[in-house]
Motif scaffolding. Structure first.
Motif, PDB file in Angstrom:
ATOM      1  N   GLU A 168       0.846  -1.206   0.000  1.00 35.18           N
ATOM      2  CA  GLU A 168       0.000   0.000   0.000  1.00 35.18           C
ATOM      3  C   GLU A 168       0.873   1.244   0.000  1.00 35.18           C
ATOM      4  O   GLU A 168       1.998   1.232   0.486  1.00 35.18           O
ATOM      5  CB  GLU A 168      -0.914   0.044   1.231  1.00 35.18           C
ATOM      6  CG  GLU A 168      -1.826  -1.147   1.415  1.00 35.18           C
ATOM      7  CD  GLU A 168      -1.430  -1.991   2.582  1.00 35.18           C
ATOM      8  OE1 GLU A 168      -2.310  -2.632   3.189  1.00 35.18           O
ATOM      9  OE2 GLU A 168      -0.226  -2.037   2.899  1.00 35.18           O
ATOM     10  N   SER A 169       0.294   2.320  -0.491  1.00 36.40           N
ATOM     11  CA  SER A 169       0.941   3.628  -0.425  1.00 36.40           C
ATOM     12  C   SER A 169      -0.136   4.696  -0.493  1.00 36.40           C
ATOM     13  O   SER A 169      -1.285   4.415  -0.834  1.00 36.40           O
ATOM     14  CB  SER A 169       1.945   3.805  -1.567  1.00 36.40           C
ATOM     15  OG  SER A 169       1.294   3.708  -2.817  1.00 36.40           O
ATOM     16  N   GLY A 206      -0.992   7.035   2.075  1.00 40.10           N
ATOM     17  CA  GLY A 206      -1.538   7.589   3.307  1.00 40.10           C
ATOM     18  C   GLY A 206      -0.855   8.890   3.674  1.00 40.10           C
ATOM     19  O   GLY A 206       0.115   9.313   3.044  1.00 40.10           O
ATOM     20  N   LEU A 209      -5.262   6.310  -1.949  1.00 41.70           N
ATOM     21  CA  LEU A 209      -4.464   5.154  -1.564  1.00 41.70           C
ATOM     22  C   LEU A 209      -4.299   4.234  -2.771  1.00 41.70           C
ATOM     23  O   LEU A 209      -5.209   4.101  -3.597  1.00 41.70           O
ATOM     24  CB  LEU A 209      -5.135   4.383  -0.431  1.00 41.70           C
ATOM     25  CG  LEU A 209      -5.498   5.167   0.831  1.00 41.70           C
ATOM     26  CD1 LEU A 209      -6.086   4.223   1.877  1.00 41.70           C
ATOM     27  CD2 LEU A 209      -4.309   5.914   1.379  1.00 41.70           C
ATOM     28  N   CYS A 216      -2.776   0.209  -3.920  1.00 41.18           N
ATOM     29  CA  CYS A 216      -2.363  -1.108  -3.450  1.00 41.18           C
ATOM     30  C   CYS A 216      -1.952  -1.918  -4.667  1.00 41.18           C
ATOM     31  O   CYS A 216      -2.783  -2.222  -5.530  1.00 41.18           O
ATOM     32  CB  CYS A 216      -3.490  -1.799  -2.714  1.00 41.18           C
ATOM     33  SG  CYS A 216      -3.080  -3.486  -2.195  1.00 41.18           S
ATOM     34  N   TRP A 222     -10.344  -2.720   0.750  1.00 47.29           N
ATOM     35  CA  TRP A 222      -9.740  -1.941   1.816  1.00 47.29           C
ATOM     36  C   TRP A 222     -10.520  -2.118   3.116  1.00 47.29           C
ATOM     37  O   TRP A 222     -11.755  -2.092   3.120  1.00 47.29           O
ATOM     38  CB  TRP A 222      -9.719  -0.459   1.439  1.00 47.29           C
ATOM     39  CG  TRP A 222      -8.837  -0.155   0.282  1.00 47.29           C
ATOM     40  CD1 TRP A 222      -9.191  -0.118  -1.039  1.00 47.29           C
ATOM     41  CD2 TRP A 222      -7.443   0.152   0.324  1.00 47.29           C
ATOM     42  NE1 TRP A 222      -8.111   0.175  -1.811  1.00 47.29           N
ATOM     43  CE2 TRP A 222      -7.017   0.358  -0.998  1.00 47.29           C
ATOM     44  CE3 TRP A 222      -6.510   0.287   1.353  1.00 47.29           C
ATOM     45  CZ2 TRP A 222      -5.703   0.689  -1.328  1.00 47.29           C
ATOM     46  CZ3 TRP A 222      -5.211   0.607   1.021  1.00 47.29           C
ATOM     47  CH2 TRP A 222      -4.806   0.796  -0.302  1.00 47.29           C
ATOM     48  N   LEU A 282      -5.614   3.134  10.409  1.00 47.51           N
ATOM     49  CA  LEU A 282      -4.643   2.422   9.596  1.00 47.51           C
ATOM     50  C   LEU A 282      -5.434   1.671   8.530  1.00 47.51           C
ATOM     51  O   LEU A 282      -6.324   0.885   8.862  1.00 47.51           O
ATOM     52  CB  LEU A 282      -3.838   1.464  10.460  1.00 47.51           C
ATOM     53  CG  LEU A 282      -2.622   0.786   9.833  1.00 47.51           C
ATOM     54  CD1 LEU A 282      -1.613   1.808   9.339  1.00 47.51           C
ATOM     55  CD2 LEU A 282      -1.970  -0.160  10.834  1.00 47.51           C
ATOM     56  N   TYR A 338      -5.776  -0.934   5.446  1.00 47.38           N
ATOM     57  CA  TYR A 338      -5.162  -2.152   4.930  1.00 47.38           C
ATOM     58  C   TYR A 338      -5.801  -2.544   3.604  1.00 47.38           C
ATOM     59  O   TYR A 338      -7.027  -2.506   3.454  1.00 47.38           O
ATOM     60  CB  TYR A 338      -5.367  -3.317   5.891  1.00 47.38           C
ATOM     61  CG  TYR A 338      -4.693  -3.182   7.223  1.00 47.38           C
ATOM     62  CD1 TYR A 338      -5.360  -2.615   8.300  1.00 47.38           C
ATOM     63  CD2 TYR A 338      -3.382  -3.633   7.414  1.00 47.38           C
ATOM     64  CE1 TYR A 338      -4.748  -2.501   9.538  1.00 47.38           C
ATOM     65  CE2 TYR A 338      -2.764  -3.530   8.649  1.00 47.38           C
ATOM     66  CZ  TYR A 338      -3.458  -2.961   9.706  1.00 47.38           C
ATOM     67  OH  TYR A 338      -2.844  -2.851  10.930  1.00 47.38           O
ATOM     68  N   GLN A 370       0.671  -4.272   4.581  1.00 52.11           N
ATOM     69  CA  GLN A 370       1.216  -3.872   5.883  1.00 52.11           C
ATOM     70  C   GLN A 370       0.458  -2.698   6.489  1.00 52.11           C
ATOM     71  O   GLN A 370       0.627  -2.402   7.673  1.00 52.11           O
ATOM     72  CB  GLN A 370       2.702  -3.498   5.736  1.00 52.11           C
ATOM     73  CG  GLN A 370       2.986  -2.114   5.177  1.00 52.11           C
ATOM     74  CD  GLN A 370       2.722  -1.980   3.684  1.00 52.11           C
ATOM     75  OE1 GLN A 370       2.384  -2.943   2.998  1.00 52.11           O
ATOM     76  NE2 GLN A 370       2.873  -0.768   3.171  1.00 52.11           N
ATOM     77  N   THR A 376      -1.354   1.419   5.712  1.00 50.26           N
ATOM     78  CA  THR A 376      -0.886   2.793   5.519  1.00 50.26           C
ATOM     79  C   THR A 376      -1.760   3.708   6.369  1.00 50.26           C
ATOM     80  O   THR A 376      -2.980   3.575   6.397  1.00 50.26           O
ATOM     81  CB  THR A 376      -0.915   3.187   4.030  1.00 50.26           C
ATOM     82  OG1 THR A 376      -0.343   4.486   3.866  1.00 50.26           O
ATOM     83  CG2 THR A 376      -2.320   3.185   3.448  1.00 50.26           C
ATOM     84  N   GLN A 377      -1.115   4.624   7.089  1.00 49.80           N
ATOM     85  CA  GLN A 377      -1.839   5.467   8.055  1.00 49.80           C
ATOM     86  C   GLN A 377      -2.499   6.653   7.364  1.00 49.80           C
ATOM     87  O   GLN A 377      -1.863   7.356   6.565  1.00 49.80           O
ATOM     88  CB  GLN A 377      -0.872   5.974   9.132  1.00 49.80           C
ATOM     89  CG  GLN A 377      -1.512   6.867  10.172  1.00 49.80           C
ATOM     90  CD  GLN A 377      -2.507   6.126  11.053  1.00 49.80           C
ATOM     91  OE1 GLN A 377      -2.284   4.970  11.427  1.00 49.80           O
ATOM     92  NE2 GLN A 377      -3.611   6.783  11.393  1.00 49.80           N
TER      93      GLN A 377
END
Length: 124
Positions: A6-7, A9, A20, A22, A36, A93, A95, A116, A118-119
Motif C-alpha cells: 500500500e501507499s 496515506g 491510496l 495497493c 480496503w 490504519l 489495509y 502492511q 498505511t496510516q
C-alpha cells in the motif's frame, strides 16, 4: 503467494482528499475481491470498500458512500481508493486485502492476503 504493498496515506485536514494505492504481485488471481479495511485505535478492523476483480463491481460501507471511490487497473494489478471529503472519524490504519472467494466480501476473516497498512490521519 500474493504480496500487497500500500501507499498514499498521510495527514490531511478535514474536507481534504487522499488517494491510496495497493499493488499486488505474485500468485494468480483472476476472480475474487481486492479491497480496503481500516482499523482505528481501540476499535475492530472494519470493511471500507472492495471491488470484484473480474467484473469491476464495487461495494462500500455506508459511512463512506458518496465520498470514497474504489477502482482498479487490471494491467498493473493495482487497486485505488480515492477518498474525498475526509472526516476526523476516517482516521485509521488502512489495509489492502485480497479474497479469492466470491461471496461475503465484507468479512475480513475471509481475506487471505493483507498488506502492511498505511496510516490516514484527518485533522479537524
Amino acid at each position: 503467494q500474493v504480496q500487497l504493498v500500500e501507499s498514499g496515506g498521510g495527514l490531511v485536514q478535514a474536507g481534504g482528499s487522499l488517494r491510496l494505492s495497493c499493488a499486488a504481485s505474485g500468485g494468480p488471481f483472476s476472480s475474487g475481491f481486492m479491497g480496503w479495511f481500516r482499523q482505528a485505535p481501540g476499535k475492530d478492523r472494519e470493511f471500507v470498500a472492495t471491488i470484484r476483480w473480474n467484473t469491476g463491481s464495487t461495494y462500500y460501507t455506508d459511512s463512506v458512500k458518496g465520498r470514497f471511490t474504489i477502482s482498479r487497473d487490471n494491467a498493473k494489478r493495482t487497486v485505488y481508493l480515492q477518498m474525498n471529503s475526509l472526516k476526523p472519524e476516517d482516521t485509521a490504519l488502512y489495509y489492502c486485502a485480497v479474497r479469492t472467494g466470491n461471496y461475503a466480501y465484507s468479512d475480513a476473516a475471509l481475506y487471505g492476503y493483507w498488506g502492511q497498512g498505511t496510516q490516514v490521519t484527518v485533522s479537524s
